[in-house]
Design an enzyme around this catalytic site. Structure first.
Site, PDB file in Angstrom:
ATOM      1  N   GLY A 194       7.291  12.429   9.367  1.00  0.00           N
ATOM      2  CA  GLY A 194       6.932  12.949   8.055  1.00  0.00           C
ATOM      3  C   GLY A 194       7.610  14.250   7.674  1.00  0.00           C
ATOM      4  O   GLY A 194       7.830  14.518   6.492  1.00  0.00           O
ATOM      5  N   ASP A 195       7.932  15.088   8.659  1.00  0.00           N
ATOM      6  CA  ASP A 195       8.621  16.358   8.392  1.00  0.00           C
ATOM      7  C   ASP A 195       9.681  16.569   9.465  1.00  0.00           C
ATOM      8  O   ASP A 195       9.814  17.650  10.033  1.00  0.00           O
ATOM      9  CB  ASP A 195       7.625  17.514   8.373  1.00  0.00           C
ATOM     10  CG  ASP A 195       8.246  18.810   7.852  1.00  0.00           C
ATOM     11  OD1 ASP A 195       9.200  18.738   7.061  1.00  0.00           O
ATOM     12  OD2 ASP A 195       7.782  19.899   8.250  1.00  0.00           O
ATOM     13  N   PHE A 196      10.431  15.511   9.750  1.00  0.00           N
ATOM     14  CA  PHE A 196      11.346  15.517  10.886  1.00  0.00           C
ATOM     15  C   PHE A 196      12.611  16.312  10.564  1.00  0.00           C
ATOM     16  O   PHE A 196      13.293  16.052   9.583  1.00  0.00           O
ATOM     17  CB  PHE A 196      11.712  14.087  11.278  1.00  0.00           C
ATOM     18  CG  PHE A 196      12.444  14.014  12.584  1.00  0.00           C
ATOM     19  CD1 PHE A 196      11.768  14.235  13.773  1.00  0.00           C
ATOM     20  CD2 PHE A 196      13.792  13.739  12.623  1.00  0.00           C
ATOM     21  CE1 PHE A 196      12.427  14.185  14.994  1.00  0.00           C
ATOM     22  CE2 PHE A 196      14.474  13.686  13.836  1.00  0.00           C
ATOM     23  CZ  PHE A 196      13.791  13.906  15.023  1.00  0.00           C
TER      24      PHE A 196
END
Length: 300
Positions: A194-196
Site C-alpha cells: 500500500g505504501d511500498f
C-alpha cells in the site's frame, strides 16, 4: 524518561487528530507499563501517522513499539503482517488494537534500501515486493484499491480549492484516470503493501532475509498500484538529474517488465498517486513538495 513527540508526527498531523496527539504520551506510557517494556529511545524524526519507540521487554529482547493514529487501524496492519508471516515483512509480536499499538521485531531503522546504489536498491525492492504479493485470505479485513482510492479522491476534491487552479485541473484529469483504472482492472487482487517504497524496506539481522518491509497500509488490488509509489523514489535526486523525464519513463518500463505488469497501468497509477499527493501537499502548505510531485506527474 520523558517521551518527546517526534517532529514529523507533530508537523503533519491533521486537526482532527489533535486530541489523539495531545494524549499520545500518556497512551504510550500506558502500553509500556501493560507490556512491561523499557524505553531505549523515541525514533526521530518519526513517521507522519505514528510514533515508534525502541524498547526491550521483560526478558531483555529488543523490539519496537509502534502507536498509530486512529485513521491507521493497528488491527488491519497486524492482519497483514501475520498473513506475511515474516516473509518479506517485519514480524508482529503483540497487538493492542484499541490503543493502536503494535510490538514489532527490531530492525535497523537507520538503514533502508536508500542506502544502496539505485540499481541495487530497485532489485532488492522488487525481491521484497514479490514476497508480499500473496493471496489475502478468506474473510480478510483489507480494503480494496478501489475503496481506498475513492476515499483519497474525496480528500483530493476537498483540498483542490486550497491547492490552486492549475493543480485542480491536474487533479480532475488524474481522478478521471483513476476511474478508468478501477473500472478496467483485470488482474486478480493480491495483498499489497500500500505504501511500498525504498524507505519502507529496512535492513534486518534475521536469518530469513536481509531486507524486510515495514509500515504497510494494506490493500487488495493489482500489483501495479504497489509499484506506482516506487516509480517516484528518490524524487529529489530525480528532479536534479538531467533528462529526468526520460529516466522516469525508462524506470516505468523497467519495473513493469521486471514483474510482468502492463506498463501503461503502472504509468497511470504512478501519475494518479503523484498528482493526488501533490495536491494534498499544496493544500497543507508544503509547497515545494507539492510542486515537485506535480512536476514529476507531467513527466509521465
Amino acid at each position: 524518561m520523558e517521551l518527546t513527540l517526534p517532529r514529523r508526527l507533530v508537523e503533519f498531523q491533521q486537526p482532527a487528530a489533535e486530541g489523539w496527539l495531545a494524549g499520545l504520551p500518556e497512551l504510550v506510557e500506558e502500553v509500556l507499563g501493560r507490556w512491561e517494556l523499557t524505553v531505549e529511545r523515541v525514533v526521530a524524526p518519526g513517521g507522519r501517522h505514528s510514533m515508534a519507540v525502541l524498547v526491550t521487554d521483560a526478558e531483555g529482547r529488543r523490539a519496537a513499539l509502534k502507536i498509530s493514529a486512529p485513521d491507521r487501524p493497528a488491527a488491519v496492519e497486524e492482519a497483514a503482517l501475520r498473513r506475511w508471516q515474516g516473509l518479506g515483512a517485519v514480524r508482529v509480536l503483540r497487538c493492542a488494537p484499541e490503543a493502536g499499538a503494535l510490538l514489532l521485531e527490531r530492525l535497523h531503522g537507520e538503514t533502508s534500501l536508500r542506502a544502496l546504489p539505485e540499481a541495487k536498491a530497485m532489485l532488492e525492492a522488487l525481491s521484497v515486493a514479490r514476497r508480499l504479493w500473496v493471496e489475502p485470505g478468506a474473510g480478510h479485513p483489507f480494503p480494496s484499491v478501489a475503496e481506498h482510492t475513492a476515499r483519497q479522491a474525496e480528500l483530493g476534491r476537498q483540498a483542490a480549492p486550497l491547492a490552486g487552479p492549475e493543480a485542480a485541473g491536474l487533479l480532475a484529469e488524474a481522478l478521471d484516470l483513476r476511474d478508468s483504472l478501477v473500472s478496467g482492472a483485470q488482474e486478480e487482487g493480491v495483498l499489497l503493501h500500500g505504501d511500498f517504497r525504498q524507505g519502507a524496506v529496512l535492513a534486518s539481522d534475521a536469518e530469513r532475509a536481509p531486507w524486510l518491509a515495514v509500515g504497510p497500509e494494506p490493500l487488495v488490488g493489482e500489483r501495479a498500484f504497489d509499484l506506482a509509489r516506487l516509480v517516484r523514489d528518490r524524487l529529489h535526486d530525480l528532479v536534479a538529474s538531467p533528462g529526468a523525464a526520460a529516466i522516469t519513463r525508462r524506470r516505468v518500463a523497467q519495473l513493469a517488465e521486471a514483474v510482468d505488469v502492463p506498463a501503461d497501468r503502472l504509468r497511470a497509477w504512478a501519475l494518479y498517486r503523484a498528482v493526488l499527493s501533490g495536491v494534498l501537499s499544496l493544500a497543507a502548505g508544503r509547497r515545494a513538495e507539492g510542486e515537485m510531485l506535480l512536476e514529476f506527474a507531467t513527466w509521465l
